[in-house]
Structure formats: structure tokens, C-alpha cells
Design an enzyme around this catalytic site. Structure first.
Site, PDB file in Angstrom:
ATOM      1  N   ASP A 169      -0.144  94.486 -27.836  1.00 31.04           N
ATOM      2  CA  ASP A 169      -1.291  95.064 -27.128  1.00 31.04           C
ATOM      3  C   ASP A 169      -1.610  94.156 -25.943  1.00 31.04           C
ATOM      4  O   ASP A 169      -1.045  93.050 -25.816  1.00 31.04           O
ATOM      5  CB  ASP A 169      -2.520  95.256 -28.034  1.00 31.04           C
ATOM      6  CG  ASP A 169      -2.942  93.983 -28.749  1.00 31.04           C
ATOM      7  OD1 ASP A 169      -2.737  92.892 -28.191  1.00 31.04           O
ATOM      8  OD2 ASP A 169      -3.491  94.094 -29.867  1.00 31.04           O
ATOM      9  N   LYS A 192      -1.945  99.791 -26.389  1.00 27.94           N
ATOM     10  CA  LYS A 192      -2.502 100.160 -27.701  1.00 27.94           C
ATOM     11  C   LYS A 192      -3.998 100.442 -27.605  1.00 27.94           C
ATOM     12  O   LYS A 192      -4.707  99.779 -26.847  1.00 27.94           O
ATOM     13  CB  LYS A 192      -2.277  98.993 -28.683  1.00 27.94           C
ATOM     14  CG  LYS A 192      -2.895  99.175 -30.056  1.00 27.94           C
ATOM     15  CD  LYS A 192      -2.817  97.892 -30.879  1.00 27.94           C
ATOM     16  CE  LYS A 192      -4.138  97.172 -30.960  1.00 27.94           C
ATOM     17  NZ  LYS A 192      -4.145  96.001 -31.847  1.00 27.94           N
ATOM     18  N   THR A 223      -3.410  94.294 -41.420  1.00 30.75           N
ATOM     19  CA  THR A 223      -2.893  95.420 -42.220  1.00 30.75           C
ATOM     20  C   THR A 223      -1.456  95.765 -41.851  1.00 30.75           C
ATOM     21  O   THR A 223      -0.798  96.507 -42.575  1.00 30.75           O
ATOM     22  CB  THR A 223      -3.729  96.692 -41.978  1.00 30.75           C
ATOM     23  OG1 THR A 223      -3.577  97.079 -40.593  1.00 30.75           O
ATOM     24  CG2 THR A 223      -5.195  96.457 -42.277  1.00 30.75           C
TER      25      THR A 223
HETATM   26  C1  R5P Z   1      -5.718  92.624 -32.299  1.00 28.77           C
HETATM   27  O1  R5P Z   1      -6.184  92.570 -31.186  1.00 28.77           O
HETATM   28  C2  R5P Z   1      -4.999  91.495 -32.956  1.00 28.77           C
HETATM   29  O2  R5P Z   1      -4.423  90.634 -32.028  1.00 28.77           O
HETATM   30  C3  R5P Z   1      -3.925  91.992 -33.883  1.00 28.77           C
HETATM   31  O3  R5P Z   1      -2.984  92.736 -33.142  1.00 28.77           O
HETATM   32  C4  R5P Z   1      -4.505  92.912 -34.929  1.00 28.77           C
HETATM   33  O4  R5P Z   1      -5.776  92.504 -35.283  1.00 28.77           O
HETATM   34  C5  R5P Z   1      -3.649  92.944 -36.162  1.00 28.77           C
HETATM   35  O5  R5P Z   1      -4.305  93.689 -37.149  1.00 28.77           O
HETATM   36  P1  R5P Z   1      -3.535  94.809 -37.950  1.00 28.77           P
HETATM   37  O6  R5P Z   1      -2.307  94.161 -38.520  1.00 28.77           O
HETATM   38  O7  R5P Z   1      -4.508  95.260 -38.998  1.00 28.77           O
HETATM   39  O8  R5P Z   1      -3.213  95.919 -36.995  1.00 28.77           O
END
Ligand code: R5P
Length: 318
Positions: A169, A192, A223
Site C-alpha cells: 500500500d 489499496k 490478518t
Molecule cells: C497497514 O497500513 C499496515 O501497514 C499493514 O499493511 C496492515 O495493517 C496489515 O494488516 P492485515 O494483515 O490485517 O491486512
């Protein structure tokens, strides 16, 4: 290193406390964590801390609230025991993703910062915190440490000339640049949008990933939703499979382990900022103990961290 430094490790970071203590030859403070019948915690510091500089290690990882309270109780016990100064080493900072307010929602990052500030630490040390801008929430000075050099080193032998570093992202682009610089690779990023705590949507990839083997890098994997969406977007954009992954903090909540299995990744590397329990044999873990030990040694000698590979301001500096 003079013996007036001591390490105190909370239950989220006891493994790091032991490792850092061995690296520095500094004693770990004995402590007891008790629970009253109603669930309240009490910390007792068993060893003499009077006149010492105590470095308190505690990730505020899940269960975030309990680990945060334990950190504050440890600080209180040390202060009441006569410690000279307290530094909190927080390898993973919970609530850091709640850094912007929308509508009438709470701003968790700020509330967590206010809580930690009540520990009256002289400094905080954070490792690959979600956003360095979180420093603005704290009045306590912060040392930003990074695991990027150790993770880049850990994955370098799995990469080739067709590899590309991918941020899943926009928020991870700076981190991806740090990896790309160390590994001598180009970068791309996935567009994203987060829909809720678990679901994300992607809107294509910025950068040419066709025929390239992606290394997805991120500050954290919770997650696995972000990673799964990025892998799908990369496949759609013509990247080679399978994909490699390097993340600093592997929380592995919910069905993250099943998600990882389903993605057919070539490798996944992380650190021990948050211990993986039970261990996941498919994940390679590099320890951040050496970067924490270096930061503690330099801080106790009143030396700058800026010329240390552990200091984020250098590796992430733009
Ligand atoms: C979001 O900005 C973080 O850098 C991670 O990409 C995100 O929090 C990962 O969380 P999950 O594995 O639940 O998508």
C-alpha cells in the site's frame, strides 16, 4: 558498560530481554507479575533498582491493553524502587495504525500515546513503528529503530536480478525504498483501500512488475488481508509467482496462518518483535535483539544513534 544499567522485560518481550541482556552483559531485573482474583495486575520488582537506569522492554502487542498496563506498572514499580531513569523499549507499538481520525471515532494512537506518557519515561525506543509521524502524539523523545537491514540481509539470498520490492500500500512505500536501496532493486506499489479491520480492496499496481519476482515488504502482518490482496493484484499485473515477503511485526491474528498457507509464498521472513506462538515453521525469524542492544549501549553512553544501522532516521531518510 557500567553496571548501573539494567534490563526489565515484560511478559510480551521476555525473549528479547534475555537476548539483549546477554549481548550487553547487563543484568535482567527479576520481577513478579501477579493477578488479583478480579484480574487486576500487580508488578513487584525483586532486584534492587535504586540509582539504576532501567531499560524496560515490552511490546504492546495483543492483548494490547494488558501489555500496556503491565508496561506502566513496571515503570511505576521501578520508580518507586528508586530507579534513576527509565527508558521504554517498545519493539511493537499497538494502536499505531489508528493515527487519523474519521468522523466521530476515537483516535486510538493518540490515546495510547497519552497512556504511555504517564509512565514518565525519559525516552522511548520503537522498531519500525507504523508511521514515524506518531512521534507527534508523544511529548517523550523517541528513537526510531528499524529492522530493515537485518531483514534485507535475511532475504537477500532468496532474490535475483529479476526481483522487485513491492509495497502493498502507499503507506509502505518509504519502507520499500529502504529495502530497495539496500538490495539494489526497483520498487512498485499496490494501490489499496482499507474497507474495515479485515477487508481491503486493491486498484492496480503502480510500477512495472511484469516478469518480475516480487518481494512484498510491510511494517506488519496482522490478518494477512493486505498481503493476500497484494499477491492477487501482482498476479493480475503479470508478476512472477511465487512471492516472497518480509515484514517486521508478524501478529498473525484471526485466520492469518491459513491465509499465508493459501498464498503459496516462496518465503516469509519476520522478526521477533512479537513472538510467534505457537511457532510457524514456514516463517524465518531474525532477531531484533542486536539492534536494540546497540541502541541501549549508545543511549547509555550518551552517543548518537544516527550513525547506527539500527537508526531508522538513516535507513529511511529521504
Ligand atoms: C497497514 O497500513 C499496515 O501497514 C499493514 O499493511 C496492515 O495493517 C496489515 O494488516 P492485515 O494483515 O490485517 O491486512
Amino acid at each position: 558498560m557500567p553496571q548501573h544499567e539494567m534490563i526489565l522485560a515484560g511478559s510480551a518481550s521476555e525473549h528479547l530481554g534475555r537476548a539483549v541482556s546477554e549481548l550487553l552483559g547487563v543484568p535482567v531485573v527479576g520481577k513478579e507479575l501477579r493477578r488479583f482474583p478480579d484480574g487486576e495486575m500487580q508488578v513487584e520488582v525483586i532486584d534492587q533498582v535504586r540509582g539504576s537506569d532501567v531499560f524496560i522492554l515490552q511490546a504492546t502487542s495483543p492483548p494490547v491493553e494488558a501489555h500496556t498496563m503491565e508496561l506502566l506498572l513496571m515503570a511505576d514499580a521501578c520508580r518507586r524502587g528508586g530507579a534513576r531513569r527509565l527508558v521504554a523499549v517498545i519493539p511493537y507499538l499497538g494502536y499505531a495504525r489508528q493515527d487519523r481520525r474519521t468522523g466521530c471515532k476515537s483516535l486510538g494512537g493518540r490515546v495510547a500515546a497519552d497512556l504511555i506518557t504517564t509512565g514518565r519515561f525519559e525516552r522511548l525506543m520503537l522498531v519500525d513503528v507504523h508511521t514515524p509521524a506518531i512521534e507527534g502524539f508523544f511529548s517523550t523523545p523517541i528513537e526510531h529503530l528499524t529492522a530493515v537491514p537485518i531483514l534485507a540481509n535475511a532475504v537477500s539470498h532468496r532474490l535475483g536480478q529479476h526481483s522487485i520490492v513491492v509495497a502493498p500500500d502507499f503507506g509502505a512505500v518509504k519502507l520499500a525504498r529502504a529495502y530497495a536501496r539496500l538490495l539494489g532493486l526497483p520498487i512498485a506499489f499496490v494501490q489499496k483501500t482499507r474497507l474495515d479491520g479485515e477487508a481491503v480492496a486493491t486498484h492496480g499496481v503502480v510500477g512495472d512488475v511484469r516478469g518480475r519476482a516480487p518481494l512484498i515488504v510491510d511494517d506488519m502482518l496482522s490478518t494477512g488481508g493486505t498481503l493476500a490482496a497484494a499477491v492477487e493484484a501482482l498476479r493480475a499485473a503479470g508478476a512472477l509467482a511465487p512471492v516472497g515477503v518480509a515484514v517486521t511485526h508478524a501478529l498473525l491474528v484471526g485466520s492469518a496462518r491459513e491465509v499465508l498457507q493459501s498464498l503459496g509464498l516462496s518465503f516469509i521472513a519476520t522478526t521477533d518483535t512479537v513472538p510467534i506462538q505457537p511457532p510457524e515453521p514456514s516463517i524465518a525469524v531474525a532477531s531484533v535483539a542486536p539492534i536494540i542492544a546497540t541502541a541501549i549501549r549508545r543511549t547509555s553512553r550518551d552517543e548518537s544513534l544516527l550513525d547506527s544501522p539500527a537508526a531508522k532516521s538513516r535507513t529511511h531518510g529521504e
